[in-house]
Design an enzyme around this catalytic site. Structure first.
Site, PDB file in Angstrom:
ATOM      1  CE  LYS A 262      -3.412   2.463   2.898  1.00 44.29           C
ATOM      2  NZ  LYS A 262      -4.372   2.365   4.025  1.00 44.29           N
ATOM      3  CG  ASP A 267      -5.816   7.684   4.713  1.00 42.73           C
ATOM      4  OD1 ASP A 267      -6.683   8.335   4.087  1.00 42.73           O
ATOM      5  OD2 ASP A 267      -6.069   6.630   5.346  1.00 42.73           O
ATOM      6  CE  LYS A 274      -7.069   8.420   8.029  1.00 43.90           C
ATOM      7  NZ  LYS A 274      -7.753   7.267   8.629  1.00 43.90           N
ATOM      8  CG  ASP A 285      -2.234   4.985   4.909  1.00 43.47           C
ATOM      9  OD1 ASP A 285      -2.082   3.902   5.495  1.00 43.47           O
ATOM     10  OD2 ASP A 285      -3.313   5.354   4.413  1.00 43.47           O
ATOM     11  CG  ASP A 344     -10.323   7.216   6.402  1.00 45.05           C
ATOM     12  OD1 ASP A 344      -9.208   7.160   5.826  1.00 45.05           O
ATOM     13  OD2 ASP A 344     -10.449   7.387   7.628  1.00 45.05           O
ATOM     14  CD  GLU A 346      -6.882   5.063   2.334  1.00 43.09           C
ATOM     15  OE1 GLU A 346      -7.915   5.108   3.034  1.00 43.09           O
ATOM     16  OE2 GLU A 346      -5.759   4.845   2.819  1.00 43.09           O
ATOM     17  NE  ARG A 348     -10.868  -1.232   3.337  1.00 43.90           N
ATOM     18  CZ  ARG A 348     -11.446  -1.389   4.522  1.00 43.90           C
ATOM     19  NH1 ARG A 348     -12.629  -1.968   4.603  1.00 43.90           N
ATOM     20  NH2 ARG A 348     -10.859  -0.975   5.620  1.00 43.90           N
TER      21      ARG A 348
END
Ligand code: BES
Ligand code: MN
Ligand code: ZN
Length: 492
Positions: A262, A267, A274, A285, A344, A346, A348
């Protein structure tokens, strides 16, 4: 750094620091008595005064004032005998490195009484001493240069060097630059580490025999129909990248491994924004992607006899008028569709592209690393990563490599009943589940993209970033995963 093995008694070794591991209540051991005699009883006196017992995490540094060839003696508390594990040695060596930086030590001699699994312990000691020297202080105006060791000598009665010992020490030395690279990439501010920057870093560091790097820009990503990456990138002014790192061994490859990481460079949550607090560390992230870049950058030195391909979808996840919206649907290259109900979730979405693309090459196994869910952190805390998989031998193998590497992995289940949770009214699935088991529902979504290839998913949200200082790592990116992956790749 050099690692030497010597069959020399501690009284005779000339070094900056002579290190003696002491288990709890072990201060009366013969070796300590012998050294105490040479030190005219001053050592036992110090032990008494300081109440040093060998408890884990305690140390006693004693200058030898010319009474021994070694200039200092360091007693290292190892804790209770039945609690000493492989990682205790890594931590002990890291502690020794930290405690002796102040006295300008450039070399260590580490005394080992007979121990089981000598090779693994030697690897752990070398690794601990190396890892403890990492710093990220280029943005601090008063920074000090890092101090690293020149040599470690392992002392043990009857010890002869061996190919296995050399290999273990070599592996530890070879892999640390990969860990440091992964840490650096995470620690850089998020406006520096953009997708474009990450692609450039992969090109810069993944060089040498057998390695090649391809970085796809937006046009190629569109042409390849990497729909999840494009969807997450829509809100951004930065272009996405899809990084492919390829390693081919000199001889014929026995196996083919795919690594997927990833690479969310920041993020914010996107439109499902968030809070300010939970955004503070969100430069972390891309730690999964960074671990893969770090690990793969070491392959020309480690030379495993397998083919390895790293896939890193990368973009930031930010809101704007063009950002993807809750309710949008993504159609993937394997035909599956995902309804995005929370922007959020994201990770996956972009990993699905990476997994689907990797699966097309039919590798022998696929391993993905991702700072995927806060739920995994809630379950396992900050020192343990969750591992999921559809192939138990692969999971077991990774857990074992993790144990040797001092990176804790704990298996969580792919509960098929929970697939109910990700059912969508309008698409094949939605990108979030219910209130519970968030690490599991995220893993179930990934599983939809791996087909029947042996696959393991490491949710490293907890251990990727240290909010407290650790012995082997300052606050910030930890490089978690690099050590496990490299042990895995060199034995698979
Ligand atoms: N990057 C986060 C997960 C994360 C959280 C990593 C904390 C490290 C520390 C991920 O993209 C995320 O936001 N996950 C959401 C999923 C939820 C919206 C279903 C989460 O865990 O809250
Ligand atoms: Mn997120
Ligand atoms: Zn994320």
């Amino acid at each position: 750094m050099e690692v030497k093995f010597k069959d020399l008694s501690p009284e005779r070794v000339k070094t900056d620091i002579l290190i003696l591991p002491v288990k709890e209540k072990g201060t009366e051991e013969p070796m300590i008595r012998r050294l105490d005699r040479r030190l005219k009883g001053m050592l036992s006196e110090r032990i008494k005064k300081s109440k040093f017992t060998g408890a884990e995490g305690t140390t006693l540094l004693h200058p030898t004032a010319g009474m021994l060839p070694a200039s200092h003696l360091l007693l290292l508390g190892m804790g209770k005998e039945n609690e000493i594990e492989n990682d205790s040695w890594r931590k002990a060596a890291a502690r020794a490195k930290r405690e002796t930086t102040g006295i300008g030590a450039e070399e260590f001699a580490f005394f080992l009484s007979p121990v089981k699994e000598l090779e693994t312990i030697v690897g752990a000691i070398v690794e601990g001493a190396m890892l403890a020297s990492y710093q990220f202080n280029k943005y601090q105006s008063d920074h000090k240069p890092p101090s690293s060791l020149r040599a470690i000598t392992i002392l043990r009665p009857g010890l002869k060097g061996s190919a296995a010992l050399d290999r273990s020490a070599r592996l530890a030395l070879d892999l640390t630059p990969g860990v440091f690279l992964a840490r650096d990439l995470v620690n850089e501010p998020p406006s520096i580490t953009t997708a474009r920057f990450l692609g450039g870093q992969a090109q810069r560091h993944c060089r040498g025999r057998g390695l090649s790097v391809e970085v796809w820009g937006k046009k190629k990503i569109q042409a390849m129909n990497l729909a999840g990456l494009l969807a997450v990138n829509r809100g951004s002014v930065e272009e996405p990248r899809f990084i492919i790192i390829h390693y081919k061994p000199a001889g014929k490859a026995k196996k083919k491994v795919a690594l997927i990481g990833k690479g969310i460079t920041f993020d914010s949550g996107g439109l499902s924004l968030k809070t300010a607090k939970s955004m503070e560390t969100m430069k972390l992230d891309m730690a999964g992607g960074a671990a893969i870049i770090g690990a793969m950058s070491r392959l020309p030195d480690l030379r495993p006899e397998i083919e390895v391909t790293g896939y890193i979808p990368t973009t930031d996840n930010v809101p704007s008028g063009s950002a993807q919206k809750p309710g949008d649907i993504i159609r993937y290259l394997n035909g599956k569709t995902i309804e995005v109900l929370n922007t959020d979730a994201e990770g996956r979405l972009i990993l699905a592209d990476g997994l689907a693309l990797a699966a097309k090459e039919k590798p022998d196994c696929m391993i993905n690393l991702a700072t995927l869910t806060g739920a995994c952190m809630v379950a396992l805390g900050t020192e343990v990563a969750g591992i999921f998989g559809n192939h138990q031998p692969l999971v077991d193998n990774l857990i074992r490599c993790g144990r040797e590497a001092g990176e804790k992995l704990w298996q969580l289940p792919l509960v098929k009943e929970y697939r109910e949770e990700i059912k969508s009214n309008v698409a094949d699935m939605k990108n979030i589940g219910g209130s519970y088991g968030g690490a599991i529902t995220a893993a179930l979504i990934l599983q939809e993209f791996v087909g029947n290839i042996p696959w393991a998913h490491l949710d490293i949200a907890g251990p990727a970033f240290a909010e407290k200082e650790m012995l082997t790592c300052p606050k910030g990116g930890t490089g978690f995963g690099v050590r496990t992956l490299l042990r895995f790749l060199s034995t698979f």
